[in-house]
Design a protein around this motif. Structure first.
Motif, PDB file in Angstrom:
ATOM      1  N   LEU A   1      -1.922 -81.603 -54.161  1.00  0.00           N
ATOM      2  CA  LEU A   1      -1.573 -81.542 -55.628  1.00  0.00           C
ATOM      3  C   LEU A   1       0.203 -81.317 -55.747  1.00  0.00           C
ATOM      4  O   LEU A   1       0.811 -81.731 -56.542  1.00  0.00           O
ATOM      5  CB  LEU A   1      -2.323 -80.508 -56.456  1.00  0.00           C
ATOM      6  CG  LEU A   1      -1.945 -80.401 -57.863  1.00  0.00           C
ATOM      7  CD1 LEU A   1      -2.051 -81.890 -58.273  1.00  0.00           C
ATOM      8  CD2 LEU A   1      -2.811 -79.536 -58.540  1.00  0.00           C
TER       9      LEU A   1
ATOM     10  N   ASN B   1       2.412 -76.049 -51.751  1.00  0.00           N
ATOM     11  CA  ASN B   1       1.330 -76.864 -51.041  1.00  0.00           C
ATOM     12  C   ASN B   1       0.743 -76.651 -49.883  1.00  0.00           C
ATOM     13  O   ASN B   1      -0.136 -76.739 -49.287  1.00  0.00           O
ATOM     14  CB  ASN B   1       1.837 -78.340 -51.700  1.00  0.00           C
ATOM     15  CG  ASN B   1       1.043 -79.341 -51.181  1.00  0.00           C
ATOM     16  OD1 ASN B   1      -0.023 -79.338 -51.713  1.00  0.00           O
ATOM     17  ND2 ASN B   1       1.420 -80.177 -50.144  1.00  0.00           N
TER      18      ASN B   1
ATOM     19  N   SER C   1      -3.834 -76.895 -50.378  1.00  0.00           N
ATOM     20  CA  SER C   1      -4.615 -77.953 -51.394  1.00  0.00           C
ATOM     21  C   SER C   1      -4.989 -79.089 -50.669  1.00  0.00           C
ATOM     22  O   SER C   1      -4.483 -79.835 -49.977  1.00  0.00           O
ATOM     23  CB  SER C   1      -3.080 -78.270 -52.309  1.00  0.00           C
ATOM     24  OG  SER C   1      -3.585 -79.270 -53.307  1.00  0.00           O
TER      25      SER C   1
END
Lengths: 102, 184
Positions: A59, A50, A55
């Protein structure tokens, strides 16, 4: 500079330590603890992806959050099963649970 | 003051590490150490304590990865709730922390071999693979705040969020049903 690979390798090391524990422990509670270690190793990987792969809506962190909740659920069911088996077999050692072994 | 200290350190030949690196390596060292102690400790209660310390160190790793909410959730859920559960079950099942009882089975060497082999394979895979790093990596990625986490958890990911609550309910009912003592 700490790169992504540092975190991934740390996760791999923790996963393998947990794998070793799950394979060698006789105690069912010890096996559950090793499985928790493996869950956490996977979580480290998710959060590292991440951060480093980027992201927009986070997410990886949300997935890790769900995984913490699912790991807690799995752990609760596993421990209650250990207690139920202990009540019947009077042992928590998995090599004593050979009732269904042919 | 700080410059002179840095100059002195660079003159001594000790490799300089940044604060971030020092944090990462120390936290990673403690994580691996406590994880190993969790796995090899003979007393189950000791390994539970070591597991709690491992989980705390992993919360530190999350802080290094800019995941503050996850670090707090890790401490609350794992160290606060799951470890209490482990300790309770250890106390309910008596006589298991006895020194005379063997804690490992006969497959120690083959398990060690397979774990090390798997680690080696993972290492090769991690180092060799080309991650799909975005091309705009030169500018720092936008930091992901707790506010964004909360809003995306309740808008885009609202369905899995609700499914989790159903699962937790099912687990609660299942745990009560399985754990209930049978009436004679």
């Amino acid at each position: 500079m700490i790169s992504q690979n540092h975190f991934l390798i740390l996760g791999a090391i923790i996963f393998c330590i947990g794998l070793f524990g799950a394979l060698t422990r006789r105690n069912a509670i010890g096996i559950l603890m090793s499985i928790e270690l493996m869950f956490n190793a996977a979580n480290i990987n998710l959060v590292a992806f991440n951060k480093f792969l980027g992201s927009p809506d986070g997410l990886g962190q949300i997935f890790a959050l769900f995984e913490i909740a699912l790991a807690a659920a799995a752990c609760v069911v596993g421990l209650v099963l250990v207690l139920a088996i202990y009540r019947n077999a009077k042992s928590v050692f998995v090599d004593k649970f050979n009732l269904m072994k042919w | 003051m700080q410059n002179s200290i840095l100059e002195f350190l660079s003159n001594t030949g000790i490799p300089l590490v940044s604060f971030e690196q020092a944090c990462f390596y120390s936290v990673a060292f403690f994580t691996c150490l406590f994880a190993l102690l969790t796995v090899v400790s003979r007393n189950v209660f000791h390994s539970a304590v070591c597991l709690a310390l491992t989980l705390l160190s992993i919360a530190g790793i999350y802080l290094l990865l800019d995941a503050q909410f996850l670090a707090v959730a890790q401490i609350i859920i794992y160290v606060g709730a799951i470890m209490i559960l482990f300790v309770f079950v250890i106390m309910f099942t008596s006589r298991i922390s006895d020194k005379a009882i063997r804690q490992a089975n006969q497959q120690v060497f083959s398990s060690l071999l397979s774990a090390i082999t798997f680690l080696f394979i993972l290492y090769i895979l991690i180092v060799r693979s080309n991650w799909l790093i975005p091309a705009v990596i030169t500018q720092p990625l936008p930091s992901f705040t707790i506010r964004q986490l909360g809003s995306s958890l309740l808008t885009k990911y609202a369905l899995p969020f609700e499914v989790i609550s159903v699962i937790l309910l099912a687990v609660m009912v299942g745990a009560i049903v399985i754990g209930k003592a049978e009436k004679e």
